[in-house]
Design a protein around this motif. Sequence first.
Motif, PDB file in Angstrom:
ATOM      1  N   ALA A   1     -35.303 -16.821  29.023  1.00 19.57           N
ATOM      2  CA  ALA A   1     -35.749 -16.793  27.626  1.00 19.57           C
ATOM      3  C   ALA A   1     -34.842 -15.867  26.814  1.00 19.57           C
ATOM      4  O   ALA A   1     -34.483 -14.774  27.270  1.00 19.57           O
ATOM      5  CB  ALA A   1     -37.194 -16.306  27.559  1.00 19.57           C
ATOM      6  N   PRO A   2     -34.465 -16.296  25.609  1.00 19.34           N
ATOM      7  CA  PRO A   2     -33.625 -15.434  24.769  1.00 19.34           C
ATOM      8  C   PRO A   2     -34.422 -14.223  24.276  1.00 19.34           C
ATOM      9  O   PRO A   2     -35.640 -14.288  24.094  1.00 19.34           O
ATOM     10  CB  PRO A   2     -33.210 -16.339  23.611  1.00 19.34           C
ATOM     11  N   LEU A   3     -33.702 -13.133  24.029  1.00 23.50           N
ATOM     12  CA  LEU A   3     -34.359 -11.929  23.519  1.00 23.50           C
ATOM     13  C   LEU A   3     -34.892 -12.143  22.106  1.00 23.50           C
ATOM     14  O   LEU A   3     -35.938 -11.611  21.746  1.00 23.50           O
ATOM     15  CB  LEU A   3     -33.391 -10.744  23.522  1.00 23.50           C
ATOM     16  N   ALA A   4     -34.154 -12.893  21.310  1.00 25.45           N
ATOM     17  CA  ALA A   4     -34.580 -13.213  19.942  1.00 25.45           C
ATOM     18  C   ALA A   4     -34.183 -14.654  19.641  1.00 25.45           C
ATOM     19  O   ALA A   4     -33.283 -15.206  20.283  1.00 25.45           O
ATOM     20  CB  ALA A   4     -33.948 -12.252  18.948  1.00 25.45           C
ATOM     21  N   GLU A   5     -34.834 -15.241  18.692  1.00 25.17           N
ATOM     22  CA  GLU A   5     -34.552 -16.628  18.317  1.00 25.17           C
ATOM     23  C   GLU A   5     -33.107 -16.780  17.856  1.00 25.17           C
ATOM     24  O   GLU A   5     -32.614 -15.991  17.050  1.00 25.17           O
ATOM     25  CB  GLU A   5     -35.503 -17.055  17.195  1.00 25.17           C
ATOM     26  N   GLY A   6     -32.410 -17.731  18.448  1.00 26.14           N
ATOM     27  CA  GLY A   6     -31.030 -18.013  18.077  1.00 26.14           C
ATOM     28  C   GLY A   6     -30.011 -17.077  18.707  1.00 26.14           C
ATOM     29  O   GLY A   6     -28.834 -17.116  18.358  1.00 26.14           O
ATOM     30  N   ARG A   7     -30.418 -16.231  19.620  1.00 28.62           N
ATOM     31  CA  ARG A   7     -29.505 -15.288  20.267  1.00 28.62           C
ATOM     32  C   ARG A   7     -29.113 -15.816  21.638  1.00 28.62           C
ATOM     33  O   ARG A   7     -29.848 -16.562  22.257  1.00 28.62           O
ATOM     34  CB  ARG A   7     -30.174 -13.921  20.419  1.00 28.62           C
ATOM     35  N   GLN A   8     -27.950 -15.390  22.094  1.00 22.04           N
ATOM     36  CA  GLN A   8     -27.464 -15.824  23.402  1.00 22.04           C
ATOM     37  C   GLN A   8     -27.938 -14.911  24.539  1.00 22.04           C
ATOM     38  O   GLN A   8     -27.999 -15.326  25.676  1.00 22.04           O
ATOM     39  CB  GLN A   8     -25.926 -15.867  23.401  1.00 22.04           C
ATOM     40  N   LEU A   9     -28.243 -13.672  24.220  1.00 21.01           N
ATOM     41  CA  LEU A   9     -28.658 -12.702  25.242  1.00 21.01           C
ATOM     42  C   LEU A   9     -30.059 -13.045  25.741  1.00 21.01           C
ATOM     43  O   LEU A   9     -30.997 -13.185  24.964  1.00 21.01           O
ATOM     44  CB  LEU A   9     -28.623 -11.286  24.675  1.00 21.01           C
ATOM     45  N   THR A  10     -30.193 -13.149  27.065  1.00 25.61           N
ATOM     46  CA  THR A  10     -31.492 -13.492  27.643  1.00 25.61           C
ATOM     47  C   THR A  10     -32.208 -12.247  28.148  1.00 25.61           C
ATOM     48  O   THR A  10     -31.618 -11.174  28.257  1.00 25.61           O
ATOM     49  CB  THR A  10     -31.316 -14.474  28.814  1.00 25.61           C
ATOM     50  N   VAL A  11     -33.458 -12.410  28.476  1.00 28.42           N
ATOM     51  CA  VAL A  11     -34.288 -11.310  28.976  1.00 28.42           C
ATOM     52  C   VAL A  11     -33.745 -10.774  30.305  1.00 28.42           C
ATOM     53  O   VAL A  11     -33.853  -9.581  30.600  1.00 28.42           O
ATOM     54  CB  VAL A  11     -35.751 -11.793  29.139  1.00 28.42           C
ATOM     55  N   GLY A  12     -33.138 -11.627  31.095  1.00 33.07           N
ATOM     56  CA  GLY A  12     -32.663 -11.232  32.421  1.00 33.07           C
ATOM     57  C   GLY A  12     -31.612 -10.139  32.404  1.00 33.07           C
ATOM     58  O   GLY A  12     -31.575  -9.293  33.311  1.00 33.07           O
ATOM     59  N   ILE A  13     -30.755 -10.118  31.397  1.00 31.80           N
ATOM     60  CA  ILE A  13     -29.677  -9.117  31.343  1.00 31.80           C
ATOM     61  C   ILE A  13     -30.235  -7.700  31.188  1.00 31.80           C
ATOM     62  O   ILE A  13     -29.907  -6.812  31.983  1.00 31.80           O
ATOM     63  CB  ILE A  13     -28.673  -9.456  30.222  1.00 31.80           C
TER      64      ILE A  13
END
Length: 108
Positions: free
Chosen positions: A59-71
């Motif tokens: 899942a992305p950290l924010a809408e439209g962002r590439q960074l996911t929760v996993g990082i």
Amino acid sequence: MKNAELSHAQSCDRIRANPKFQRLVRSRSRLAWSLSAAVLGAYYLFMLVVAFYPQVLHAPLAEGRQLTVGIPVAAAIIVLSWLLTGWYVRSANTRFDALSADLLEELK
């Protein structure tokens, strides 16, 4: 040579029988195993989430962002490991060194 070996064995037995040495060994072992369990628990929990619920980490950290929760979760596990290592080093350099010094003074 036999007398030196016997003297060394007696010294080792005297150290092992000392209550301060036993307390030092017990407290160091307890802290080391507890911190190891915390790091391994966090790591294996992360692996379980990766294996069984990967959508949570995708899942992305924010809408439209590439960074996911996993990082950030993976980075937090690394930082947790560093912090727990620092905690052990601080304990070793303060509490455990003080117990060792008391033990050495007593055994002189």
